[in-house]
Motif scaffolding. Structure first.
Motif, mmCIF file in Angstrom:
data_model
loop_
_atom_site.group_PDB
_atom_site.id
_atom_site.type_symbol
_atom_site.label_atom_id
_atom_site.label_comp_id
_atom_site.label_asym_id
_atom_site.label_seq_id
_atom_site.Cartn_x
_atom_site.Cartn_y
_atom_site.Cartn_z
ATOM 1 N N PHE A 47 110.606 136.531 47.288
ATOM 2 C CA PHE A 47 110.990 137.318 47.282
ATOM 3 C C PHE A 47 110.466 138.218 48.867
ATOM 4 O O PHE A 47 109.512 138.204 49.945
ATOM 5 N N ILE A 48 111.451 138.911 49.697
ATOM 6 C CA ILE A 48 111.853 138.965 50.996
ATOM 7 C C ILE A 48 111.650 140.940 50.249
ATOM 8 O O ILE A 48 112.583 141.178 50.344
ATOM 9 N N ASN A 49 111.115 141.767 50.856
ATOM 10 C CA ASN A 49 111.514 143.765 50.633
ATOM 11 C C ASN A 49 112.303 143.972 51.338
ATOM 12 O O ASN A 49 111.913 144.161 53.384
ATOM 13 N N LEU A 50 112.852 144.190 51.312
ATOM 14 C CA LEU A 50 113.958 145.047 51.862
ATOM 15 C C LEU A 50 114.656 146.911 52.521
ATOM 16 O O LEU A 50 114.915 147.205 52.893
ATOM 17 N N THR A 51 113.017 146.794 51.385
ATOM 18 C CA THR A 51 112.762 148.521 51.800
ATOM 19 C C THR A 51 112.808 149.478 53.471
ATOM 20 O O THR A 51 113.796 150.258 53.587
#
Length: 177
Positions: free
Chosen positions: A2-6
């Motif tokens: 998972f990559i956080n796109l926030t």
């Protein structure tokens, strides 16, 4: 993975470039499981394109173990994946959003981008229509199962055209048995 796109989804004109590895060892297509022999790192470019929207562009190469569609011989097939998708934050309402666009976000979990689900979608989209060991593969005999690439068999492979059965009946109608 998972990559956080926030940060990308909330910061105007934000561009983030990265490489990431995946833990994928196999992929399932059409109910059949295919082993991943080799894979390159996934190169991603994440770009903010508006409030709560981002463009995800990427590329990867994957080598899969498959079988020839005609003779069932093991084949190594390389898929070069290049993709460009638009994602949005879960709390952003898009007027043009419909159910089809919502299904296109199946690799998003809130503000998290699931790289493996994205790659799995791209593998299915780029799946070859025909997998052959060589362009002139002759396949296997329908009667005895012999691989016709290694030689011929003695099976009678003549299949009469069913449209000609009416003419055949005319010729045999007046003959006595």
């Amino acid at each position: 993975m998972f990559i956080n796109l926030t940060e990308v989804l909330t910061s105007e004109d934000k561009v983030l470039t990265m490489q990431t590895e995946t833990d994928m060892k196999e992929v399932t297509v059409g109910g059949e499981v295919f082993e991943i022999l080799e894979k390159s790192p996934v190169c991603l470019t994440l770009t903010n394109i508006g409030k709560g929207r981002a463009a995800v562009e990427g590329q990867a190469e994957i080598m899969l173990a498959m079988k020839c569609d005609r003779c069932l011989k093991p084949v190594e097939e390389k898929l070069v994946l290049q993709f460009s998708r638009e994602v949005h934050a879960p709390d952003v309402y898009l007027e043009h959003m419909d159910e089809e666009a919502e299904d296109d976000q199946s690799f998003m979990d809130g503000y998290q981008l699931n790289v493996e689900d994205l790659l799995n979608n791209e593998i299915i989209i780029n799946w070859p229509s025909k997998i052959l060991c060589k362009p002139d593969c002759r396949g296997i005999c329908m009667k005895c199962g012999r691989n016709l690439n290694t030689g011929t068999c003695e099976c009678d492979t003549f299949i009469p055209d069913p449209r000609m059965s009416v003419i055949k009946d005319i010729f045999y109608a007046d003959k006595e048995v």
